[in-house]
Design an enzyme around this catalytic site. Sequence first.
Site, PDB file in Angstrom:
ATOM      1  N   ARG A 142      91.506 -17.514 -17.246  1.00 14.29           N
ATOM      2  CA  ARG A 142      90.380 -18.340 -17.681  1.00 14.29           C
ATOM      3  C   ARG A 142      90.711 -19.786 -17.377  1.00 14.29           C
ATOM      4  O   ARG A 142      91.866 -20.221 -17.556  1.00 14.29           O
ATOM      5  CB  ARG A 142      90.126 -18.192 -19.190  1.00 14.29           C
ATOM      6  CG  ARG A 142      89.490 -16.866 -19.595  1.00 14.29           C
ATOM      7  CD  ARG A 142      88.039 -16.772 -19.136  1.00 14.29           C
ATOM      8  NE  ARG A 142      87.398 -15.539 -19.557  1.00 14.29           N
ATOM      9  CZ  ARG A 142      87.404 -14.391 -18.886  1.00 14.29           C
ATOM     10  NH1 ARG A 142      88.043 -14.294 -17.725  1.00 14.29           N
ATOM     11  NH2 ARG A 142      86.772 -13.332 -19.356  1.00 14.29           N
ATOM     12  N   GLU A 165      83.003 -23.836 -15.836  1.00 15.92           N
ATOM     13  CA  GLU A 165      82.455 -22.982 -14.773  1.00 15.92           C
ATOM     14  C   GLU A 165      80.954 -23.015 -14.848  1.00 15.92           C
ATOM     15  O   GLU A 165      80.420 -22.909 -15.949  1.00 15.92           O
ATOM     16  CB  GLU A 165      82.934 -21.536 -14.954  1.00 15.92           C
ATOM     17  CG  GLU A 165      84.317 -21.331 -14.428  1.00 15.92           C
ATOM     18  CD  GLU A 165      84.791 -19.881 -14.516  1.00 15.92           C
ATOM     19  OE1 GLU A 165      83.950 -18.970 -14.616  1.00 15.92           O
ATOM     20  OE2 GLU A 165      86.001 -19.693 -14.493  1.00 15.92           O
ATOM     21  N   HIS A 221      85.316 -17.294  -9.521  1.00 15.90           N
ATOM     22  CA  HIS A 221      85.527 -16.270 -10.544  1.00 15.90           C
ATOM     23  C   HIS A 221      85.131 -14.876 -10.025  1.00 15.90           C
ATOM     24  O   HIS A 221      84.202 -14.237 -10.540  1.00 15.90           O
ATOM     25  CB  HIS A 221      84.756 -16.614 -11.825  1.00 15.90           C
ATOM     26  CG  HIS A 221      85.335 -15.965 -13.050  1.00 15.90           C
ATOM     27  ND1 HIS A 221      85.301 -16.535 -14.301  1.00 15.90           N
ATOM     28  CD2 HIS A 221      85.985 -14.776 -13.209  1.00 15.90           C
ATOM     29  CE1 HIS A 221      85.885 -15.739 -15.169  1.00 15.90           C
ATOM     30  NE2 HIS A 221      86.308 -14.658 -14.528  1.00 15.90           N
TER      31      HIS A 221
HETATM   32  C1  GLV Z   1      86.692 -11.379 -15.966  1.00 19.92           C
HETATM   33  O1  GLV Z   1      87.065 -12.508 -15.915  1.00 19.92           O
HETATM   34  C2  GLV Z   1      86.961 -10.513 -17.080  1.00 19.92           C
HETATM   35  O2  GLV Z   1      87.442 -10.978 -18.131  1.00 19.92           O
HETATM   36  O3  GLV Z   1      86.679  -9.317 -16.952  1.00 19.92           O
END
Ligand code: GLV
Length: 322
Positions: A238, A267, A286
């Site tokens: 993250r 983001e 991401h």
């Molecule tokens: C993606 O970032 C997830 O947490 O699945």
Amino acid sequence: MKPKVFVTRQIPEIGLARVREVCDLDLWEHEDPAPYDQLLERVRGVDGVLCTLTERIDEGLIAAAGANLKVISQMAVGYDNIDVRAAHARGIPVGNTPGVLTAATADLAFALLLAAARRLSEGVQYIRDGQWTTWQPRHLLGADLNGATLGIIGLGRIGKAVAQRARGFDMNILAYSRHLTDEEARAHGATRVDLPTLLHESDFVSLHTPLTPDTRHLINRETLAEMKQTAILINTTRGGTVDPHALYAALRDNVIAAAALDVTEPEPIPLDDPLLTLPNCLIVPHIGSATVKTRDKMALMAAENLIAGVTGQPLPTAVKLG
Ligand code: GLV
């Protein structure tokens, strides 16, 4: 009467089809996420919500859903966008999708590691800028993986899968996790160390810890200063685990060599973010779990958690807070 559910995003059809078999489905109709005020309206009176990491599921939203709400099912493994305590306080279980995205996310972490080590985005830009006029003996020289040390912060499922890949590249592996034992680290070909040792000794540092109040800005001015000047930072967990201002300064001032990020804070990263001006910072949007098969599995797993919740069954994969 079928239980009423709200699905907040256009998730893969296989998940939607499964939800429709059992539930009366209200689906957010746009590709982009719903604004918070729209979410508040759409969750009112539902039995279940299937959401993704782009939605803030806080106490206000849980309250707005009302007394019928029986489950919150997140199509992601991370759940820092959900106030799980507030949900649990009302007896509402929260589901997530662990396991099915481990390999895809570890692959992406390794893709970023390789790309940053071998300066792929700079090479692509070099060609596009019309600079490739001849082979160069001293240009775009990168870092070897073979014999280099990879420091894994967070040796959970994904961290272990990254270690497995690193062994194939003959890397030395250091690992730091809060509850890690020497035996567990050894079982994955890693040596357990404390965080300062990992930061001092690693050529590559890869983050695999969830975002919690304890890990927020774990990588900051001080921890970046402890890393090697040649170090490369990889982040696929993250964005909030890294202080972006400190990272910008460290990359600009050659405190570390490079970074490759799948996640940013915030983001999406704003187009005028200074990190985007740095040739030694590779950023992708991401996409850790973004393969066709993985997203299908996540959608199906989130659908099963949702269905279990609205039909009064235990969730196949429920979030448990420590
Ligand atoms: C993606 O970032 C997830 O947490 O699945």
